[in-house]
Design a protein around this motif. Structure first.
Motif, PDB file in Angstrom:
ATOM      1  N   GLU A 149       0.848  -1.189   0.000  1.00  0.00           N
ATOM      2  CA  GLU A 149       0.000   0.000   0.000  1.00  0.00           C
ATOM      3  C   GLU A 149       0.884   1.239   0.000  1.00  0.00           C
ATOM      4  O   GLU A 149       1.677   1.453   0.914  1.00  0.00           O
ATOM      5  CB  GLU A 149      -0.924   0.006   1.227  1.00  0.00           C
ATOM      6  CG  GLU A 149      -1.903  -1.154   1.249  1.00  0.00           C
ATOM      7  CD  GLU A 149      -3.022  -0.993   2.293  1.00  0.00           C
ATOM      8  OE1 GLU A 149      -3.034   0.023   3.021  1.00  0.00           O
ATOM      9  OE2 GLU A 149      -3.873  -1.901   2.367  1.00  0.00           O
ATOM     10  N   THR A 151       1.132   5.564  -0.725  1.00  0.00           N
ATOM     11  CA  THR A 151       0.323   6.786  -0.820  1.00  0.00           C
ATOM     12  C   THR A 151       0.682   7.542  -2.101  1.00  0.00           C
ATOM     13  O   THR A 151       1.749   7.332  -2.686  1.00  0.00           O
ATOM     14  CB  THR A 151       0.569   7.719   0.376  1.00  0.00           C
ATOM     15  OG1 THR A 151       1.950   8.048   0.399  1.00  0.00           O
ATOM     16  CG2 THR A 151       0.186   7.044   1.680  1.00  0.00           C
ATOM     17  N   GLU A 152      -0.234   8.426  -2.503  1.00  0.00           N
ATOM     18  CA  GLU A 152       0.023   9.227  -3.699  1.00  0.00           C
ATOM     19  C   GLU A 152       1.327  10.015  -3.561  1.00  0.00           C
ATOM     20  O   GLU A 152       2.094  10.124  -4.517  1.00  0.00           O
ATOM     21  CB  GLU A 152      -1.131  10.206  -3.933  1.00  0.00           C
ATOM     22  CG  GLU A 152      -2.402   9.538  -4.405  1.00  0.00           C
ATOM     23  CD  GLU A 152      -3.587  10.464  -4.303  1.00  0.00           C
ATOM     24  OE1 GLU A 152      -3.815  11.241  -5.239  1.00  0.00           O
ATOM     25  OE2 GLU A 152      -4.271  10.435  -3.265  1.00  0.00           O
ATOM     26  N   ILE A 178      -3.130   2.036  -3.999  1.00  0.00           N
ATOM     27  CA  ILE A 178      -2.922   3.423  -3.580  1.00  0.00           C
ATOM     28  C   ILE A 178      -3.751   3.647  -2.328  1.00  0.00           C
ATOM     29  O   ILE A 178      -4.982   3.499  -2.345  1.00  0.00           O
ATOM     30  CB  ILE A 178      -3.372   4.431  -4.656  1.00  0.00           C
ATOM     31  CG1 ILE A 178      -2.796   4.043  -5.989  1.00  0.00           C
ATOM     32  CG2 ILE A 178      -3.014   5.847  -4.212  1.00  0.00           C
ATOM     33  CD1 ILE A 178      -1.702   4.876  -6.501  1.00  0.00           C
ATOM     34  N   ASP A 179      -3.068   4.001  -1.256  1.00  0.00           N
ATOM     35  CA  ASP A 179      -3.689   4.200   0.052  1.00  0.00           C
ATOM     36  C   ASP A 179      -4.183   5.635   0.179  1.00  0.00           C
ATOM     37  O   ASP A 179      -3.664   6.536  -0.486  1.00  0.00           O
ATOM     38  CB  ASP A 179      -2.610   3.944   1.117  1.00  0.00           C
ATOM     39  CG  ASP A 179      -3.196   3.449   2.429  1.00  0.00           C
ATOM     40  OD1 ASP A 179      -4.430   3.398   2.552  1.00  0.00           O
ATOM     41  OD2 ASP A 179      -2.400   3.119   3.320  1.00  0.00           O
ATOM     42  N   PHE A 181      -6.601   7.197  -0.932  1.00  0.00           N
ATOM     43  CA  PHE A 181      -6.841   7.826  -2.228  1.00  0.00           C
ATOM     44  C   PHE A 181      -7.827   8.981  -2.109  1.00  0.00           C
ATOM     45  O   PHE A 181      -8.855   8.877  -1.452  1.00  0.00           O
ATOM     46  CB  PHE A 181      -7.365   6.807  -3.257  1.00  0.00           C
ATOM     47  CG  PHE A 181      -7.470   7.399  -4.634  1.00  0.00           C
ATOM     48  CD1 PHE A 181      -6.326   7.568  -5.403  1.00  0.00           C
ATOM     49  CD2 PHE A 181      -8.684   7.837  -5.128  1.00  0.00           C
ATOM     50  CE1 PHE A 181      -6.395   8.149  -6.662  1.00  0.00           C
ATOM     51  CE2 PHE A 181      -8.770   8.420  -6.391  1.00  0.00           C
ATOM     52  CZ  PHE A 181      -7.620   8.576  -7.158  1.00  0.00           C
ATOM     53  N   LEU A 188      -4.236  13.226 -11.564  1.00  0.00           N
ATOM     54  CA  LEU A 188      -4.716  11.855 -11.700  1.00  0.00           C
ATOM     55  C   LEU A 188      -4.072  11.140 -12.870  1.00  0.00           C
ATOM     56  O   LEU A 188      -4.248   9.940 -13.045  1.00  0.00           O
ATOM     57  CB  LEU A 188      -6.230  11.855 -11.870  1.00  0.00           C
ATOM     58  CG  LEU A 188      -7.012  12.334 -10.646  1.00  0.00           C
ATOM     59  CD1 LEU A 188      -8.485  12.472 -10.989  1.00  0.00           C
ATOM     60  CD2 LEU A 188      -6.824  11.378  -9.478  1.00  0.00           C
ATOM     61  N   LEU A 191      -2.345   7.682 -12.841  1.00  0.00           N
ATOM     62  CA  LEU A 191      -3.082   6.420 -12.763  1.00  0.00           C
ATOM     63  C   LEU A 191      -2.996   5.615 -14.056  1.00  0.00           C
ATOM     64  O   LEU A 191      -3.039   4.402 -14.047  1.00  0.00           O
ATOM     65  CB  LEU A 191      -4.556   6.675 -12.422  1.00  0.00           C
ATOM     66  CG  LEU A 191      -4.827   7.075 -10.976  1.00  0.00           C
ATOM     67  CD1 LEU A 191      -6.290   7.435 -10.805  1.00  0.00           C
ATOM     68  CD2 LEU A 191      -4.423   5.966 -10.017  1.00  0.00           C
ATOM     69  N   LEU A 199      -7.530   0.984  -5.698  1.00  0.00           N
ATOM     70  CA  LEU A 199      -7.568   2.269  -4.993  1.00  0.00           C
ATOM     71  C   LEU A 199      -8.256   2.052  -3.656  1.00  0.00           C
ATOM     72  O   LEU A 199      -9.315   1.431  -3.592  1.00  0.00           O
ATOM     73  CB  LEU A 199      -8.356   3.314  -5.798  1.00  0.00           C
ATOM     74  CG  LEU A 199      -7.847   3.651  -7.195  1.00  0.00           C
ATOM     75  CD1 LEU A 199      -8.706   4.769  -7.803  1.00  0.00           C
ATOM     76  CD2 LEU A 199      -6.385   4.085  -7.146  1.00  0.00           C
ATOM     77  N   ASP A 202     -10.086   6.895   0.945  1.00  0.00           N
ATOM     78  CA  ASP A 202      -9.754   7.307   2.300  1.00  0.00           C
ATOM     79  C   ASP A 202     -10.997   7.357   3.194  1.00  0.00           C
ATOM     80  O   ASP A 202     -12.084   7.715   2.760  1.00  0.00           O
ATOM     81  CB  ASP A 202      -9.079   8.678   2.284  1.00  0.00           C
ATOM     82  CG  ASP A 202      -8.478   8.989   3.631  1.00  0.00           C
ATOM     83  OD1 ASP A 202      -7.549   8.276   4.041  1.00  0.00           O
ATOM     84  OD2 ASP A 202      -8.962   9.931   4.311  1.00  0.00           O
ATOM     85  N   ILE A 222     -14.918   8.341  -7.717  1.00  0.00           N
ATOM     86  CA  ILE A 222     -13.721   7.494  -7.589  1.00  0.00           C
ATOM     87  C   ILE A 222     -14.032   6.078  -8.079  1.00  0.00           C
ATOM     88  O   ILE A 222     -13.255   5.478  -8.829  1.00  0.00           O
ATOM     89  CB  ILE A 222     -13.204   7.454  -6.126  1.00  0.00           C
ATOM     90  CG1 ILE A 222     -12.693   8.841  -5.693  1.00  0.00           C
ATOM     91  CG2 ILE A 222     -12.089   6.413  -5.977  1.00  0.00           C
ATOM     92  CD1 ILE A 222     -12.262   8.924  -4.234  1.00  0.00           C
ATOM     93  N   ALA A 226     -12.178   4.438 -11.223  1.00  0.00           N
ATOM     94  CA  ALA A 226     -11.388   3.222 -11.005  1.00  0.00           C
ATOM     95  C   ALA A 226     -11.855   2.110 -11.940  1.00  0.00           C
ATOM     96  O   ALA A 226     -11.047   1.458 -12.593  1.00  0.00           O
ATOM     97  CB  ALA A 226     -11.504   2.780  -9.553  1.00  0.00           C
TER      98      ALA A 226
END
Ligand code: C2E
Ligand code: CA
Ligand code: CA
Ligand code: CA
Length: 276
Positions: A149, A151-152, A178-179, A181, A188, A191, A199, A202, A222, A226
């Motif tokens: 996992e 993060t961005e 991706i944590d 998100f 973006l 991606l 994804l 959050d 989202i 996705a």
């Protein structure tokens, strides 16, 4: 007013001093804690909404300090990152999680994965891939049972090199998520270049999804994005049934949260590992 200002300043700097002091104390402690084995992992189930099955567990780091008690990761991970201990700590986490995951596998039952949080400081260091290989070799875990996992912000640090590292992980069969998100302010467009599987929406968007129409709109967007990119979506921090129902209706693939299970010690996870 001048006097007030001075007092405010004095108060402020006393607070900063206190913080700096806390920080130094934590620093000294972290090294000792690694040596003394004060860290341990809890695991939180991740549920596939279509099958109702627990398909993976997220490893969450805990520090049992001999005097101060249980210290939450949000308090010590930033310090570990700043001092560079995160590399050793991160390796310890990966090794322990992979070892655990290996033990979960039972003949006749579907395989179960483990998801491990990776700090950007760790990911963007030279030697990260070699470390992952070492751990996989040492534990004998099938790389397809490991998810990392990220993060961005971890991914934004080094563009080209980042893509190379992600591809290196991907060719091994390792899953990538991706944590947090939606919290990262980043563009973006990454991606479509990055070989990502999932994804994780959050918790801050999930928390108010029933009452707040803006949050709901964001979650819907989202999920739609996705899916059109061929990614799976997991909602984190699901605490109530009405949140779950909404997420299910909107086509969310997977969930994780207190509604199903809190993070727990491995000994308590037996019921998730049995045949249905
Ligand atoms: P995260 O990766 O976003 O993990 C989710 C956090 O939300 C965890 O907090 C989890 O216990 C909590 N959580 C899960 N379900 C619910 C829910 O339904 N309601 C609420 N209120 N909370 C829920 P935790 O364990 O305190 O971890 C906090 C953060 O510390 C993690 O956020 C992650 O960023 C970091 N962290 C934890 N373990 C590690 C690790 O091994 N390595 C690194 N680099 N970071 C870690
Ligand atoms: Ca996470
Ligand atoms: Ca989160
Ligand atoms: Ca986080």
């Amino acid at each position: 007013a001048k006097e007030q200002g001075r007092n405010a300043f004095r108060f402020f700097s006393a607070e900063l001093n206190q913080e700096a002091h806390e920080r130094r104390r934590l620093e000294g402690n972290l090294h000792r804690a690694l040596a003394d084995e004060e860290f341990f992992l809890e695991y939180q189930p991740q549920i596939d909404l279509r099958t109702g099955r627990v398909f993976s567990f997220e490893a969450l780091l805990r520090w049992q300090h001999p005097e101060d008690g249980l210290i939450p990761p949000d308090c010590f991970i930033p310090v570990a990152e700043e001092m560079g201990v995160i590399r050793r700590l991160g390796e310890w986490v990966l090794l322990a999680a992979c070892r655990q995951c290996r033990q979960w596998q039972q003949p006749g039952l579907p395989p179960v994965r483990v998801a491990v949080n990776v700090s950007g400081h760790q990911f963007n260091q030279p030697g990260f891939i070699e470390m992952v290989d070492r751990v996989l070799h040492e534990t004998g875990l099938n790389p397809e049972l490991l998810e990392l996992e990220l993060t961005e912000s971890a991914l934004m640090a080094g563009e080209q090199e980042t893509i190379m590292t992600l591809i290196d992980l991907k060719v091994r069969g390792i899953h990538l998520a991706i944590d947090d998100f939606g919290t990262g302010y980043s563009s973006l467009s990454y991606l479509k270049h990055f070989p990502i599987d999932r994804l994780k929406i959050d918790r801050s968007f999930v928390r108010d999804i029933v009452k707040d129409l803006d949050d709901r709109a964001i979650v819907e967007a989202i999920i739609a994005m996705a899916h059109s990119l061929g990614l799976r979506v997991l909602a984190e921090g699901v605490e109530h049934e009405d949140e779950l129902e909404l997420l299910r209706e909107r086509g969310c693939d997977e969930v994780q949260g207190f509604y199903f299970a809190r993070p727990q010690l491995p000994e308590a996870l037996g019921k998730y590992l049995e045949a249905p």
